[in-house]
Design an enzyme around this catalytic site. Structure first.
Site, mmCIF file in Angstrom:
data_model
loop_
_atom_site.group_PDB
_atom_site.id
_atom_site.type_symbol
_atom_site.label_atom_id
_atom_site.label_comp_id
_atom_site.label_asym_id
_atom_site.label_seq_id
_atom_site.Cartn_x
_atom_site.Cartn_y
_atom_site.Cartn_z
ATOM 1 N N ASN A 98 -11.167 18.485 -0.636
ATOM 2 C CA ASN A 98 -10.816 19.917 -0.720
ATOM 3 C C ASN A 98 -9.862 20.417 -1.749
ATOM 4 O OD1 ASN A 98 -8.598 19.079 0.261
ATOM 5 N ND2 ASN A 98 -8.435 20.127 2.324
ATOM 6 N N GLU A 131 -2.552 -7.467 12.807
ATOM 7 C CA GLU A 131 -1.651 -8.100 11.419
ATOM 8 C C GLU A 131 -0.685 -8.830 12.123
ATOM 9 O OE1 GLU A 131 0.930 -6.063 8.018
ATOM 10 O OE2 GLU A 131 0.921 -5.199 9.977
ATOM 11 N N HIS A 152 -3.350 -2.345 1.427
ATOM 12 C CA HIS A 152 -2.496 -1.155 1.023
ATOM 13 C C HIS A 152 -0.949 -2.037 0.800
ATOM 14 C CE1 HIS A 152 -2.025 -1.502 5.259
ATOM 15 N NE2 HIS A 152 -0.697 -1.089 5.232
ATOM 16 N N ASP A 153 -0.786 -3.035 1.270
ATOM 17 C CA ASP A 153 0.583 -3.579 1.286
ATOM 18 C C ASP A 153 1.036 -4.480 0.141
ATOM 19 O OD1 ASP A 153 1.477 -2.339 3.654
ATOM 20 O OD2 ASP A 153 0.722 -3.837 4.938
ATOM 21 N N ASP A 182 -8.685 12.754 1.479
ATOM 22 C CA ASP A 182 -8.792 13.254 2.829
ATOM 23 C C ASP A 182 -10.291 12.963 3.499
ATOM 24 O OD1 ASP A 182 -10.998 15.012 1.646
ATOM 25 O OD2 ASP A 182 -9.265 16.151 1.050
ATOM 26 N N ASP A 187 -10.311 13.020 -2.668
ATOM 27 C CA ASP A 187 -9.712 14.518 -2.423
ATOM 28 C C ASP A 187 -10.992 15.579 -2.641
ATOM 29 O OD1 ASP A 187 -8.711 16.941 -1.974
ATOM 30 O OD2 ASP A 187 -7.894 17.159 -4.124
ATOM 31 N N ASP A 224 -1.267 -3.107 14.222
ATOM 32 C CA ASP A 224 -0.102 -3.272 13.110
ATOM 33 C C ASP A 224 0.710 -4.018 13.636
ATOM 34 O OD1 ASP A 224 1.097 -1.945 10.454
ATOM 35 O OD2 ASP A 224 2.469 -1.341 11.713
ATOM 36 N N ASP A 261 -6.410 2.196 12.789
ATOM 37 C CA ASP A 261 -5.037 1.472 12.747
ATOM 38 C C ASP A 261 -4.434 1.749 14.085
ATOM 39 O OD1 ASP A 261 -3.030 -0.181 11.563
ATOM 40 O OD2 ASP A 261 -4.057 0.574 9.903
ATOM 41 N N ASP A 297 -6.842 19.686 -3.026
ATOM 42 C CA ASP A 297 -5.271 19.959 -3.253
ATOM 43 C C ASP A 297 -4.480 18.605 -3.678
ATOM 44 O OD1 ASP A 297 -5.642 18.100 -1.134
ATOM 45 O OD2 ASP A 297 -4.553 19.212 0.499
HETATM 46 C C1 GLC Z 1 2.334 -2.796 8.343
HETATM 47 C C2 GLC Z 1 1.353 -1.918 7.313
HETATM 48 C C3 GLC Z 1 2.417 -1.619 6.595
HETATM 49 C C4 GLC Z 1 3.596 -0.953 7.280
HETATM 50 C C5 GLC Z 1 4.343 -1.660 8.328
HETATM 51 C C6 GLC Z 1 5.243 -0.944 9.291
HETATM 52 O O1 GLC Z 1 2.595 -3.962 7.746
HETATM 53 O O2 GLC Z 1 0.510 -2.621 6.988
HETATM 54 O O3 GLC Z 1 2.009 -0.780 5.501
HETATM 55 O O4 GLC Z 1 4.514 -0.416 6.200
HETATM 56 O O5 GLC Z 1 3.374 -2.420 8.968
HETATM 57 O O6 GLC Z 1 4.115 -0.157 9.952
HETATM 58 CA CA CA Z 2 -7.478 16.978 -0.026
#
Ligand code: GLC
Ligand code: CA
Length: 572
Positions: free
Chosen positions: A25, A250, A322-323, A31, A23, A196, A100, A27
């Site tokens: 800034n 992906e 992140h999944d 970012d 972060d 994606d 992405d 909040d």
């Molecule tokens: C992909 C992304 C995931 C998202 C899904 C729908 O699997 O990595 O985070 O929820 O697509 O967009």
């Molecule tokens: Ca921020």
């Protein structure tokens, strides 16, 4: 189509899920100001590029994967101008930047959808998939895959959350929009895209009913690798070919066979694909059904892709994004936190392919445990809890969520031991893992044997060696339930990477063709064992170690060693 440039083969990437990165800034939300300040840190890891999970305006039903404007930056993360500053500085530092590209669906708050729902004579009417009667498909994220829209008086398809209506890629206007978006970012200077769920964008005509006994994925046979997928992919590839850019797709649930069509031959449309095979060594369909971790399953998945793509395509290598929950909590051990975190690094970085490291993975962040389902924020976590785990007790359901939730990978990055882990000066938007006092960047910077410094050594070693980048892959003892052993070879140089996934000391066999050979130990994760620092690699001050020496036959819990062998000329 072949790119004349294969720079991506020599690279490794760092993935940023910006909301939880840093972060800048004040909040409580990560970012692009925070990213700008951390570019030196990212570079110091030895990576060559950054993949940004979506930075675009989004109502955040799926944290950025529901986009309401493809040509702007979410105000919480900054401005287009700030993005350009980051891009410019990254380029100056020799880092590529990929974005992405989420085009299977938009947000239901995207202007196209707001128009489309108005009626059948609207110019955007056919941008989405509308029907009078739904079929039986389940959504992957929220109940059934169809939602009734009162304004239009029809149902729309959403393979993911209700707020993520699927685009109708059969409409040529939609494909033109996608190409326009690609050009917009390429003209700005980005170097490529992570696409994606790209294998879902072409749906089978007529949208037939799926098999009723396959919960969640019953429609998948009709939307995965659909009938026109390779035509559409060729159109997007053509745009990329106008630039020196690269594309990674992906591919949820993709098989090697179907991936080959994207990665090789006349339908080649991607440079790499993210497959999920190796992420299912402790579960079936990430998050839905858990099972005990099986090293055999993991090794099979690794080797299947390594062998199939050898000399034909190129692998992407990852253990976290992140999944998925944090890998130490899954395939490693929080008890042997440092040992398993370092071993896991070497288990994938030295395979053939381009490594991707997810924020926090390099310091060994682990899963978070929250006390109530209401504390979790991820739409698919909530769906699993409320739909698929219904028969369990609350306690067991929470345990399953602890093992499987995507939220575990989305807690703020732990920078130091100050309040809020140095992520922000104020209460962050999401829970900080309480283990931040021990697991954080500042502490690991100081420790030469930390997970962080081990990642640096691995990436430096990989970069220094043609063998580790281009060399052939071979696995030894695939049936061994404790050890993952693989070789990379190129010319007269061979590397042998030996990873123990066992919690107890185990004996390691030596492959026949290595018996009596002397190897140099390039890396190991037990500080008391012989260890070579990354910067001394160049000095070639390696310790010669005989693989057969008795003390090297036993591997300690989660021990890893990387040996290098060079054939003498007369042996050739
Ligand atoms: C992909 C992304 C995931 C998202 C899904 C729908 O699997 O990595 O985070 O929820 O697509 O967009
Ligand atoms: Ca921020």
């Amino acid at each position: 189509m072949e790119l004349h440039n294969d720079w991506y083969k020599r690279m490794s990437f760092y993935q940023i899920w910006v909301r939880s990165f840093a972060d800048g800034n004040g909040d409580g939300i990560g970012d692009l100001y925070g990213v700008y300040d951390k570019l030196e840190y990212i570079k110091s890891l030895g990576v060559d590029g950054i993949w940004f999970s979506p930075l675009y305006p989004s109502p955040n039903a799926d944290y950025g994967y529901d986009i309401s404007d493809y040509r702007d930056i979410h105000p919480e993360y900054g401005t287009l101008e700030q993005f350009q500053k980051v891009l410019h500085k990254a380029h100056e530092m020799g880092l590529k930047v990929i974005m992405d590209l989420v085009v299977n669906h938009t947000s239901d708050e995207h202007p196209w959808f707001l128009e489309s729902r108005k009626g059948r004579d609207n110019p955007y009417s056919d941008y989405y998939i509308w029907r009078d009667k739904p079929n039986n498909w389940d959504s992957l994220f929220e109940g059934k895959a169809w939602e009734y829209d009162k304004v239009r008086g029809q149902y729309y398809l959403h393979i993911f959350a209700k707020k993520q209506p699927d685009l109708n890629m059969d409409n040529p206007k939609v494909r033109e929009e996608v190409k326009g978006i690609m050009r917009f970012w390429l003209d700005m200077g980005v170097d490529g895209f992570r696409e994606d769920v790209i294998n879902f964008i072409s749906k089978k005509e007529g949208l037939p009913n799926g098999l009723p006994f396959l919960p969640a994925v019953n429609g998948m046979p009709y939307y995965k690798d659909g009938p026109h997928i390779h035509e559409y992919m060729a159109e997007f590839r053509a745009v990329c070919m106008e630039y020196d850019c690269f594309q990674i797709g992906e591919g949820p649930m993709t098989t090697v066979q179907s991936a080959m069509k994207y990665l090789t031959g006349p339908t080649k449309s991607l440079d790499m694909m993210f497959s999920f095979d190796h992420m299912m060594a402790d579960c079936i369909y990430t998050e839905y059904v858990h099972r005990p971790f099986s090293l055999i399953k993991l090794k099979k998945a690794f080797s299947r892709w390594q062998y199939a793509l050898a000399g034909k395509g190129w692998n992407s290598l990852y253990l976290e994004n992140h999944d998925h929950p944090r890998i130490i909590s899954r395939y490693g051990s929080t008890h042997y936190w440092r040992e398993s975190g370092t071993m896991l690094a070497a288990s994938f970085i030295f395979q053939q392919g381009t490594p991707f490291i997810y924020q926090g993975q390099e310091i060994g962040m682990t899963n978070i445990r929250l006390h109530s389902i209401d504390d979790y924020v991820d739409v698919s976590t909530k769906n699993n809890y409320h739909t698929y785990h219904l028969k369990d007790t609350i306690e067991r359901r929470l345990k399953r969520i602890h093992l499987s939730s995507r939220d575990s990978s989305r807690t703020p990055v732990q920078w130091d031991s100050s309040p809020y882990a140095g992520f922000s000066k104020v209460q962050p938007w999401f829970y900080v893992n309480p283990n931040y006092r021990k697991i954080n960047v500042a502490a690991e910077e100081k420790d030469p044997d930390s997970i962080l410094n081990f990642y640096r050594k691995c990436l430096a070693l990989r970069k220094s060696s043609k063998t580790l980048i281009y060399g052939a892959y071979k696995e030894y003892f695939p049936k061994d339930p404790n050890i993952y052993m693989y070789e990379r070879s190129y010319g007269e140089v061979r590397y042998l990477i030996i990873c123990s996934f066992a919690r107890l000391p185990v004996k390691v066999r030596i492959p026949q063709n290595y018996v009596g050979k002397k190897g140099q130990l390039m890396l190991s994760n037990y500080p008391d064992g012989p260890q070579v620092m990354a910067d001394s690699l160049r000095k070639r001050a390696h310790q010669e170690v005989n693989m057969l020496a008795a003390e090297h036959g036993m591997f300690r819990p989660y021990e890893v060693r990387v040996y290098r062998f060079r054939e003498r000329a007369r042996e050739k």
